[in-house]
Structure formats: C-alpha cells, structure tokens
Write a protein that holds these residues in place. Sequence first.
Motif, PDB file in Angstrom:
ATOM      1  N   SER A 129      -8.501  -6.917  16.518  1.00  0.00           N
ATOM      2  CA  SER A 129      -9.265  -5.677  16.487  1.00  0.00           C
ATOM      3  C   SER A 129      -8.810  -4.791  15.339  1.00  0.00           C
ATOM      4  O   SER A 129      -9.620  -4.256  14.572  1.00  0.00           O
ATOM      5  CB  SER A 129      -9.094  -4.916  17.804  1.00  0.00           C
ATOM      6  OG  SER A 129      -9.018  -5.817  18.870  1.00  0.00           O
ATOM      7  N   VAL A 130      -7.481  -4.633  15.227  1.00  0.00           N
ATOM      8  CA  VAL A 130      -6.973  -3.734  14.191  1.00  0.00           C
ATOM      9  C   VAL A 130      -7.264  -4.298  12.809  1.00  0.00           C
ATOM     10  O   VAL A 130      -7.677  -3.568  11.897  1.00  0.00           O
ATOM     11  CB  VAL A 130      -5.460  -3.495  14.380  1.00  0.00           C
ATOM     12  CG1 VAL A 130      -4.918  -2.632  13.254  1.00  0.00           C
ATOM     13  CG2 VAL A 130      -5.207  -2.832  15.715  1.00  0.00           C
ATOM     14  N   LYS A 131      -7.109  -5.603  12.658  1.00  0.00           N
ATOM     15  CA  LYS A 131      -7.291  -6.202  11.345  1.00  0.00           C
ATOM     16  C   LYS A 131      -8.728  -6.026  10.853  1.00  0.00           C
ATOM     17  O   LYS A 131      -8.967  -5.674   9.688  1.00  0.00           O
ATOM     18  CB  LYS A 131      -6.943  -7.694  11.389  1.00  0.00           C
ATOM     19  CG  LYS A 131      -6.960  -8.354  10.007  1.00  0.00           C
ATOM     20  CD  LYS A 131      -6.688  -9.844  10.132  1.00  0.00           C
ATOM     21  CE  LYS A 131      -7.178 -10.596   8.920  1.00  0.00           C
ATOM     22  NZ  LYS A 131      -6.250 -10.632   7.803  1.00  0.00           N
ATOM     23  N   ASP A 132      -9.675  -6.238  11.768  1.00  0.00           N
ATOM     24  CA  ASP A 132     -11.079  -6.040  11.401  1.00  0.00           C
ATOM     25  C   ASP A 132     -11.303  -4.638  10.866  1.00  0.00           C
ATOM     26  O   ASP A 132     -11.935  -4.429   9.821  1.00  0.00           O
ATOM     27  CB  ASP A 132     -11.978  -6.270  12.622  1.00  0.00           C
ATOM     28  CG  ASP A 132     -12.122  -7.753  12.906  1.00  0.00           C
ATOM     29  OD1 ASP A 132     -11.629  -8.554  12.077  1.00  0.00           O
ATOM     30  OD2 ASP A 132     -12.693  -8.112  13.947  1.00  0.00           O
ATOM     31  N   LEU A 133     -10.723  -3.687  11.606  1.00  0.00           N
ATOM     32  CA  LEU A 133     -10.918  -2.288  11.201  1.00  0.00           C
ATOM     33  C   LEU A 133     -10.261  -1.994   9.865  1.00  0.00           C
ATOM     34  O   LEU A 133     -10.805  -1.296   9.009  1.00  0.00           O
ATOM     35  CB  LEU A 133     -10.372  -1.360  12.283  1.00  0.00           C
ATOM     36  CG  LEU A 133     -11.215  -1.330  13.565  1.00  0.00           C
ATOM     37  CD1 LEU A 133     -10.484  -0.577  14.662  1.00  0.00           C
ATOM     38  CD2 LEU A 133     -12.560  -0.680  13.283  1.00  0.00           C
ATOM     39  N   VAL A 134      -9.023  -2.517   9.692  1.00  0.00           N
ATOM     40  CA  VAL A 134      -8.322  -2.279   8.423  1.00  0.00           C
ATOM     41  C   VAL A 134      -9.138  -2.857   7.275  1.00  0.00           C
ATOM     42  O   VAL A 134      -9.354  -2.204   6.256  1.00  0.00           O
ATOM     43  CB  VAL A 134      -6.916  -2.899   8.444  1.00  0.00           C
ATOM     44  CG1 VAL A 134      -6.299  -2.890   7.045  1.00  0.00           C
ATOM     45  CG2 VAL A 134      -6.014  -2.159   9.402  1.00  0.00           C
ATOM     46  N   ASP A 135      -9.638  -4.069   7.472  1.00  0.00           N
ATOM     47  CA  ASP A 135     -10.400  -4.714   6.412  1.00  0.00           C
ATOM     48  C   ASP A 135     -11.631  -3.880   6.040  1.00  0.00           C
ATOM     49  O   ASP A 135     -11.975  -3.736   4.875  1.00  0.00           O
ATOM     50  CB  ASP A 135     -10.834  -6.118   6.845  1.00  0.00           C
ATOM     51  CG  ASP A 135      -9.652  -7.074   6.835  1.00  0.00           C
ATOM     52  OD1 ASP A 135      -8.585  -6.670   6.304  1.00  0.00           O
ATOM     53  OD2 ASP A 135      -9.772  -8.194   7.356  1.00  0.00           O
ATOM     54  N   LYS A 136     -12.252  -3.304   7.078  1.00  0.00           N
ATOM     55  CA  LYS A 136     -13.409  -2.447   6.804  1.00  0.00           C
ATOM     56  C   LYS A 136     -12.983  -1.155   6.122  1.00  0.00           C
ATOM     57  O   LYS A 136     -13.619  -0.685   5.182  1.00  0.00           O
ATOM     58  CB  LYS A 136     -14.118  -2.097   8.115  1.00  0.00           C
ATOM     59  CG  LYS A 136     -15.118  -3.159   8.573  1.00  0.00           C
ATOM     60  CD  LYS A 136     -15.802  -2.714   9.854  1.00  0.00           C
ATOM     61  CE  LYS A 136     -16.189  -3.907  10.691  1.00  0.00           C
ATOM     62  NZ  LYS A 136     -16.146  -3.626  12.121  1.00  0.00           N
ATOM     63  N   CYS A 137     -11.881  -0.576   6.576  1.00  0.00           N
ATOM     64  CA  CYS A 137     -11.529   0.772   6.146  1.00  0.00           C
ATOM     65  C   CYS A 137     -10.823   0.817   4.800  1.00  0.00           C
ATOM     66  O   CYS A 137     -10.668   1.882   4.203  1.00  0.00           O
ATOM     67  CB  CYS A 137     -10.665   1.454   7.190  1.00  0.00           C
ATOM     68  SG  CYS A 137     -11.621   1.920   8.635  1.00  0.00           S
ATOM     69  N   VAL A 138     -10.315  -0.333   4.322  1.00  0.00           N
ATOM     70  CA  VAL A 138      -9.668  -0.336   3.014  1.00  0.00           C
ATOM     71  C   VAL A 138     -10.632   0.223   1.992  1.00  0.00           C
ATOM     72  O   VAL A 138     -10.259   1.021   1.124  1.00  0.00           O
ATOM     73  CB  VAL A 138      -9.234  -1.767   2.625  1.00  0.00           C
ATOM     74  CG1 VAL A 138      -8.910  -1.842   1.144  1.00  0.00           C
ATOM     75  CG2 VAL A 138      -8.038  -2.181   3.441  1.00  0.00           C
TER      76      VAL A 138
END
Lengths: 698, 698
Positions: B41-50
């Motif tokens: 979950s966190v990784k998906d968000l980080v990838d989007k938010c970068v």
Amino acid sequence: ALHWREVRRWIICFLIGVLTGLTAGIIDLGVEKVSGLKFESVKDLVDKCVTGNCMYYPLLVWLAFNMGLVLVGSILTAYVEPVAAGSGIPQIKCYLNGVIVPHVVRIKTLITKVVGVVCAVAGGLAVGKEGPMIHSGAVIAAGVSQGRSTSLKLDFSIFKDFRSDREKRDFVSAGAAAGVAAAFGAPVGGVLFSLEEGASFWNQALVWRIFFSSMVSTMTLNIVQSYIKNHPWELSYAGLINFGTFGNVNYQFMELFLVIVMGAIGGLLGALFNHINFKLTIFRMRFIQRRWQRVIEVIMVAAYTAAFAYILIFFSQDCLPLVENREPMLMQYFCKDGEFSSSARLFFDTPEATVKNLFHSNPGTYRPLTLFIFAAGYFFLACWTYGLSVPSGLFIPSLLVGAAWGRIVGIVLSMASENSGWVNLSFYSLVGASAMLGGIVRMTISLTVIIMEATSNVPLGLPVMISLIVAKWVGDQFNEGIYDIHIHVQGVPMLGWEPLPLSANLSAKSVMSHPVSVFRTVETVERIIRVLKEEKHNGFPVVMDYDPDSSTPQENVEVETFGTFRGLILRSQLIMMLKKKLFVENPNLQKILKDLKMENFNDLYPRYLPIQRVSISPEEANFTVNLEAFMNQSQHVVLESASYSSIFSKFRSLGLRHVVVINFQNQVVGIVTRKDLARYTVESHNGQISIVEKMIIL
Amino acid sequence: ALHWREVRRWIICFLIGVLTGLTAGIIDLGVEKVSGLKFESVKDLVDKCVTGNCMYYPLLVWLAFNMGLVLVGSILTAYVEPVAAGSGIPQIKCYLNGVIVPHVVRIKTLITKVVGVVCAVAGGLAVGKEGPMIHSGAVIAAGVSQGRSTSLKLDFSIFKDFRSDREKRDFVSAGAAAGVAAAFGAPVGGVLFSLEEGASFWNQALVWRIFFSSMVSTMTLNIVQSYIKNHPWELSYAGLINFGTFGNVNYQFMELFLVIVMGAIGGLLGALFNHINFKLTIFRMRFIQRRWQRVIEVIMVAAYTAAFAYILIFFSQDCLPLVENREPMLMQYFCKDGEFSSSARLFFDTPEATVKNLFHSNPGTYRPLTLFIFAAGYFFLACWTYGLSVPSGLFIPSLLVGAAWGRIVGIVLSMASENSGWVNLSFYSLVGASAMLGGIVRMTISLTVIIMEATSNVPLGLPVMISLIVAKWVGDQFNEGIYDIHIHVQGVPMLGWEPLPLSANLSAKSVMSHPVSVFRTVETVERIIRVLKEEKHNGFPVVMDYDPDSSTPQENVEVETFGTFRGLILRSQLIMMLKKKLFVENPNLQKILKDLKMENFNDLYPRYLPIQRVSISPEEANFTVNLEAFMNQSQHVVLESASYSSIFSKFRSLGLRHVVVINFQNQVVGIVTRKDLARYTVESHNGQISIVEKMIIL
C-alpha cells in the motif's frame, strides 16, 4: 582476591587451550611426516617394480616400516606407561566421574601417548589419533592447573590454591574439551563431550571457561596449520578432522526412514563389535599379561593389517584413469598404465583423508565388493586393535567402516531404483559412518554436534541424530558402549546417570558400610594412627558419647550405633594435624595454629603422606588431638531410612564421595561411599530382572 | 511399564518440536503477510507521490497501519493476558529455576503472544519475534506434556503420570529449546539456552530429548518454509533468522584486539541500555498501572518510531542506483529517479532482513552518519519499547543497533588505514552485533553457539566469543543482564549460579524460617486445617515428642526446638488426605487406602484445591490422621551449623524447595525455603561490600 582467583582460572584455561592445540598440531605433523616418508619410499619402489616385476619388494619395505614403527609404540606403552594404551577416553570418563585411575594424568603418560599414537597411526594400524588427543588435553590441563609436575620435580608455586580434587577435575574437563575441539574442529562438541562424559552440575562460569579452552585450542591448531601450509595467520583451517563440504547435500523427507534402518544396522554391528572386543579383553586380561607378550601381539596385528591391505589391493583391481596427477597419493600398483588403484588409496592415505575420500569421491570410484571386503576386514582389524598395548583411537576406524558400508547402501539403492538421481552417496556414507560410530561408543548429543561441526552443516544434523538415536537404542538392547565395557571390565566404581530401576526397596541401611570407624571430638593420637593404618576410608565421622573400648556389643538395638554425629574429618586432615603436631598437650599449639595456612593442607595434593611416614614418638602417642576445629560440620548426612535413589542423586549431583548415615537420634550407624553405590547392578536372567552385587576391584 | 514411559516422553518431545516449529512458521508467515500488505500500500502511494508531491499522504497511511496494528496487539496484551508482554524469557527463566510466575504457561498466554507479536513486528515497533517464539515453545510444551488444558476444560487423560513439577519443568526446557531452534535455526544453541537459563543437573537422557525437540522443531519449520517458498520437502531453510553466508569472511589474528575493544563498547552500551530500561521499568510500575494507560503508551511509542523512521529517510538521502529492480523492497522516496533510498530499507524490510542487509550489503551502501543516527535512535526506541504492554523480543533490536555501530567501526577503520583491504565490513558488523547483544542480555555459551549456528561458520566463533566475554565482563561491572533486572524488579526469589561471595559466615541457623509449624505423626484434623489456613508454606516437618499446645516457651535453650524430625509432608498431600477422609477413626479407612492411587495425588496438579474448599464436618474435625504412611522419609535435612553455601548448592543441584534444619539431637529447629536463600544480596557502598536482605514480593 576473589577476582584475581577468577582471572587466573581464565589464564589457566587459555594455557590449556594453547598447549592442547599445539600438542594436537605436533601429533598431526608427526603422523604426516612419518607416513609421508614411508609413502615416498614405497611409491618409488612400486613405480620401479611395476615394470621390473618385483612387487614383493615394496611389500616387504612397507611391512618393515609398519612393524618398526609399531614396535616402538608398543614397547614404549608396555614398558614405560601402560595406562597410555587405548584411547584414554574410558580413563578420562572415570576421572571426570570422580574415580581416579592411577597415573592417568601424569606427564609420562602424555609423552608415551603422543609418541605412541604417531607410531601407531603412521604404522598403518587401524587406529585414529583423536582419542589420544583428548587424553593429551586432559593431562595438559591437570599439569597446567597445578602449576607443577611431581614427576619432573618442578613446582612453580603458582596456582597453588587450585590444588584440590574439584578444581583439578574442572580443569581436566576443559582439557578434554580442548582435545575434542582440536581433533574435530568442534569446540561446541568438545564442551558437550566434557559435560556428557563427566561433569555433573551445570555451572555457567565453568562451562564458559571450558568453551574458552576449546575455542583457544581450535584457534591455536588453526594458526599452527596455517604456518605448516604456508598461509601464516590466515585462520581458516577448522580442525584436524574435516569431513569436507556437504554444502549441496540434500535429502528428501522419505529418506529419513532409510536413515532409521541404517541406524539399526549400525546398532547391531556396534553391539557385535563391542561383544567381540569384550571377549577379547577378557582373554587378554587372562592370557596376555606379560609385557613382551603384549608387544608381540601388537606386532602380529600390524603384520596382519599390512597383509590384509596388500591382498585387498591385489585382488580388488579397482582402477581409475589418472586424469592429472595432482594428488601425490595415487599409485598404479596392479592397474594398467595411466590408471591408479583406488583401493590402494584406502590404505595409503592417512585415515582422515580416507574418510573424507569415502564421503566425497565420485560414484564409481569403488566397486561394492571392494567396499564390502574393506568394511568387513577393517571391522575385525579395528576390533582386534582396540585394547592392544598401544595408544589408539576408535573414532576414525569406526567412521571408516561405517562410511564404507554406508556407501554400499547408497550404491545398492541407486542400482535398485529407476530414477536414481535422488541417491546421494555422500549422504549415505555420512549416515553409515555416524550409525556405526554411535553403535560402538553410544554417545549422544556430543557426538551429533561433533559430526555437525565437522560437516559444517546444520540441516544434516537431523539424519545424523536419528541414526545415532536408533543405533544407541538398538545397541543398548545387547550391551553397553565400548568405553563403559572397558570401565566395567576394570571393576571401576562408576555411577551411572540414573539410579537402578529396581532400587526403590534399597535403603541407606542396606547399602551402607557397617560397622564404621569413628573418632571422638577429642581423640588420642595412638588410636588415630591405628585406625588410619587399618582402614582405607578417606573420611571418618566425628562423634560425641562414644566409647571405642566398650567391647560388649550393644544390646536390644536393631542396628549398632557409634555415638552422636558432629562432623566429618578427612584422612588428609588427620595426617596433616599429626604431622604439624597439633596436640592438645603441645605447649606450642597456639603458635602452630596461628602459623597454619590453608596451603599447608593442599600442598601435598594429590600425593598425601601415607600414615606410615608420619613419625610420632611413644610419648606423643598418648597425647590427644581436638578435631572440632577442623572437622566439616556442613557434611551431608542421610537418615538410615533414606532411599537408594535419593542417596544416588545426592552423590551424582553434588559429586560426593561419602555420606554419613544417621538414625533418628542423630547417632552414626554407617557410612555410604561411592563404592557402596556402584556395587549394585541389574541383571536379567530368563526374563527375571534382579539386582545383584558386582565386584569392585579398584 | 518403565520402557513405555520413556517412549511416551519421546513422543511428547516430538509433538513439542512439531507444534513449536508450526507456531514459529505461523508467526513468521503472519508477519510477512501483514507487513507485505502494509508495504504494498505504502509503496504504491510513494510511487504515485514522487511525481505528485504528496509525500505526506503515504506517511499518514503508514502511520495508520502501524498504529492500528499496535493498538490491537497492546489491547490484547493489556486486557486479555498481561503476562504475555515482553519477550517472556525472564518468565521462562524463573519457571526453569523453579519459581512459577502465574499464568505463564497458559494457552491464553500463547494466543495473546502469537497474535500480539505479529501485530507488534508488522506494526513497525523496534521489536523482534524471537523471544516470544521461545515463550510459545514453553507454553506448548507445558500443554502437550500434561495432555490437557485447564483453560479449555479439555483432558485427554494421556500423559497423566507426567503431572508433576519436575516432569513438567523438563518438558518446558525442551519447549524453550525448540523455540530457540526454530527462531534461529540453532538446535544446539537451543539446548544450551535451556541448560544455561535453567536446568541444573546435566541428565544425559533429558538433554538428549531436549535436543530431539529442537531438531524436530527446526525441521518442521524447514518443511513449512519449503512449502511457503514452493519447493516442498526440500529441507534446506535453516531457521527464521539466518545471518547469510559468512563463508569468505576471514580475519587476521591482530584484529582480535579490535574485537576486545568492540566488546568493551558493547558492554558499556549494554549497561547503559539496561540502566535506562531499569529506571523506565520502575517508572512504569509506579505511574503506568492502568490498562488504558499502557495501551496509550504503546501507541505513543509506535507513533514516535514511525516518525523517527520517516525523518531519517527524509534527511539522510542515502541513495543508490537501482540496477535491476530484483528486490521488491526498494523504494525511491526522496531520491532521484533511477535510484532507491537505502536508508528506507532499514525500516521497510522485516527487521531480520535488515540485520542481514547490515551484515552483507556492499561498502558504500550507508553513510556513517546515517548509520550513527539509526543506531542511536534505534537504541533508545528499543530501550523504550522493551517492557511495553506488547509481546516484544530484544534480540533483533540489539543485533540491529550493534550491526549498525559495528559497521561504522569498519567504515572508520577502512577510511583510517592506508591499505584498507583487510577491513571486512561483514566481520565488524557481526562483532558489533554480538557485542551489543551480549552487553544487554549477558548470556554466554548459548549466545555464542546461536550466533555460530546462524552464521554457519565455526572460525568466526572465536571473535564472537571474545566480544561476548568482554561485553559481559564490562557490563557486569555496572549492572545485571536485562532479564535478571526484570526478574529482580518483580521480586522473584531466583537463585543465582553461585552462593554469595561473603556468605561464609551465614549458617542455616541465621537464614532459616523460625519458628516453624510442624505436625505430629498422628495429628488432629482440626489442627491441620488451622495450620494450612494460617501458613503459606508448601511443606511441613512431621515430628515426634512435640506438644503444640505447650504455650510456655522452652527455657534454657539457645534455639527453640519442635520435636524430633521424622519426615516431611506436603500441603497437597494433606489436602488430598482430608478430601479422601483418610481419618484413623474412619471405618472405611482400609478400603479407601486400597483404592487410592498415585494418580489421585497428581490429578489436580498444578491447581490444587485450596484448603478453604475442603469440607469437613464438625465431628470429623476431632478425628486424627496418621501422616507416617505418606510423609517423605528421604527428605533432605541439614544441621543448624551447616553453611549457607552448602545449603545453596543443595538447593541448586537437587532443585529443592525446602530443607528442614535440625540440631544435633535431630530435633527440628527451622526450615529453609528458596525464598530464605534468595533473600540476601550483595551490595557495595563506597567500596564496602556487605550482605543485605532484599524484598521478595512473589
């Protein structure tokens, strides 16, 4: 003062480790150099004679080498120090159990052991050098911890306060562990060996020191080997026995059932080995008593061993193509040109290298028949050899035999199964080796860990352990482990792990020594001397209200009593008191007492003055001695109704040597010694189990 | 019958091993699945938010995950079973030492422990799962060996004859060992752990069974893991913690001096850790008593931990090029495109993977400053976390901190030396990790062996051992190991390894409980009930010639006496006799006695009827009971003059709970219990060492 004492204990353990590692290195180097010399000479001759048709000649040279070496070893053992014969493990086991076999930790024994084992191994006998290394570690530990050698008349006067049975025994544990650590590169296995074979109560600090000795010993050997192999200070040689890499040896869950079967085979073969060796030992005790007879027996065995090897090489014809002559140990013998005899390798390498070779060489190296003849022949040779008058370890011969038949099992399996990809010969020879060794020595956790460390492989631990469990269980149905057999044949009063199963009905009253000699709190010199001369006990109860001269037996009492118990006094204390003339009538008594130090009691340890050598004038004989100041008031006592098993666990856990038996009125009725407890054994005849008394010699 | 008993012991040990291995597998799988979910979950968000500049959002999701998980774990622990908090090792240590902490081996504890530790580890707290696994093994062992669960009201009525303190304790040793074996892939280390922490007398058969449990547990976990990883039945996954291959890690002899220095650092840091944690524990005992307070504290720590991680990742900027995205755990975070944040790995991997990563990742992966902040922050987090109301192991956090500063030492050395080829970062982080862990827990041989097995490397054992020796020695100058601190804070009467150094002057007379309640051989029911209600002791001397009603104190005697000693009777035996109405006046006495079986005594173990629940009619109260048939006549006794240290070694070696003190006339003068012995401690003030009494609560 307390701290310094502890620091010195660590220093001693460090020294034990270093010296044991060095000794192991010396033995190893000795074996390597001497067998190298032998090998070179024979190889040259073989190479010449392959063409010249004179193969009898290298055989003779080989025989001469072997018999010469073995002659030296056996003469040394028979004439200089007979206790150095064998592996030394039974003796160390006794020592750690609290029974001291004479001469077992003397420096003479060490020298005989080291030279003798080099001769025996290099002389081609079916022996290993590992047991003797363990014994060497123990001797070194005993010597270092006492800071002197009575044989060499040296006394460095350091470590004086460690001169007691208990301290010395603790250090000997460390020495034995260091020996195992050096021999197998197994420091943890060494610690467990010491604990399994002897130590009783798990003491954290002690175990930690034992482990330190083991580690230091492993590292010292490591450094020595790094020098020998010209990579100084590179610390990567783990120990003398290294079973090679089992990194990619896998097994399937189902193969564990085969492991159980192999464990059972190991147990049966081990029991057979022990039985034959037992009969042989009895035979030797009866008919081979003289020293020259023993030497001749050793020579005979050496000759047979060499002959067996030569015949096997001649008839087996296991030849392999000589790819690149990388290894110098490969010989052509009776093979075609460009090939070498793989069966010759079984005999010409050092036994350690042969074990490794059996574990790891490629499928097809040996034919099953060759392996079978080798295993069977070596089995009987090893059995005949153990107990000869020469230092000899049992581990390597057992591993060799087991690895050979284990390999046969693997070969047969791969021939029988259609898709034989799952059969890993390394796995089966390792399991065979551990089953065989377990069946003979019946050791448990320490052996598993030693093998685990030597293979550097944790997952293989489970099959090894299962084979050992089954082998021990099967073997125990027939007889004891080989070391225990040798201990019992000698009549040593060893205590087992558990009290006897049927001992619930035995009480202190029925096992104790009775009547018992006691001393009054103030006793006459004359009577002390008389009792010490008459009795062999090492401890005597001190009592009140007792008249030794009332010759009339007490009437109307079930059990004769000997006064009210006050404490216990040791033979060594009594002798010291007489020697120092601590008589009540002595005008200088106070002054002597003031000057008296604890050291005076330990100084002569362990060879106390015999009572005969204490000179007492006729006048002094009528003086008296007050025992109250010196007797041990914390002495353990048991009631006469106490059960055998509760006394047993006291002896075992607390390492006691004697316990005074009292009645409800606190009157002494007897004394129980280690011998009294070890006297009983369980025998089963026609399904009837009963407790019988056995003979204790030592 | 004897054989069958033994076979069943092995069966129990097999079951213990299997169930412990399975439980360890469940914990491991749980942690992996839950953290995987969180990570995805966190990784998906980080990838989007970068790209989208919304990095606060993944932070919040992360926080929510962590706090939610930790909330579940802490509520479970605080409200369902508080004894499941922490690692459980102190409680197991007490149990093996003979002191039973309530609820410690209940099934409720097991469930709380398993669920709680999954939540705590997956919730990102600075905790490991190894301690809880050891505790789980112990609970499983206690349950299986008794063949029933009192909580679940199940009784399979098998293994009935193992319902005694001693048998149960032996099995719990096996369970703890199986737990260690599963957690670290260290079966030998597990056995040594059990022995070092609790077992007293080395019993060959027992140790062998413990080892069997450990092996079975390792293998079960192995099979479970082979299934999870889709290579079923391939037995090559050694354990949950695997430190990776140290095969080519060599060291020079001279580096051992650096090891000594690092050991000292570990000892100092460990002592600091323990001191802070000690103060914190006292603080918690005073101010954080309510359950909701405890839950809130846990949530606070969870929030701080997450914040610390995020800040470190933000500021450290340790970025590495993303070669091939083989590992799914790599995240970009605040790094440039095509790079990943190596510091994020420190927090997002499982702690076990992070340890391995610190040991083995290439030089240059982490900057020293990042490592320093990580080590310092994690040190205080771990210190704060241990003792929270949540299951939490200490091994992994300690290893993490130590590996981090060990790596710093390596990096500094390689920067400082000209030819830095000799500096191996793996070596230094391993030494740092073991020094840190040793400084905190102060374990000795078992820890060395655990680390040796986890690294599968024998030569590295020496530096590990040296660092542990030094760390323990340095740490011991300041305080005790963390487990002992927690035990003593709880006021548990634990006996150490050795009697106190100054105890030579203490005698039985000065430590014993006095006056003591005794029973006559034929005692009235009324008095038995009264005494049992008044007294808390579990054992009472049985005497002759004693009148309990003579209220006049004896005159002219130094110490009051209580009749002539005959034997000892246990509280549980008395209660059973009253319940079965074994009164002399009962006409059915002979019949009841005939029907009475040993099982009647063990049936209620360990939750015996309290005396209040035994119903006795007024008429029966005047009846009498003959204690002679049931009392233990082999009971250990000591003379009043016996020294503290001799009594201590009796308790320690024989696992006693009470000893009756008699005088020279065999009259009872007192009783010494475990608490009486544990009451004394040595304190040093301004260089003056003295023996003081401490408070025993439990």
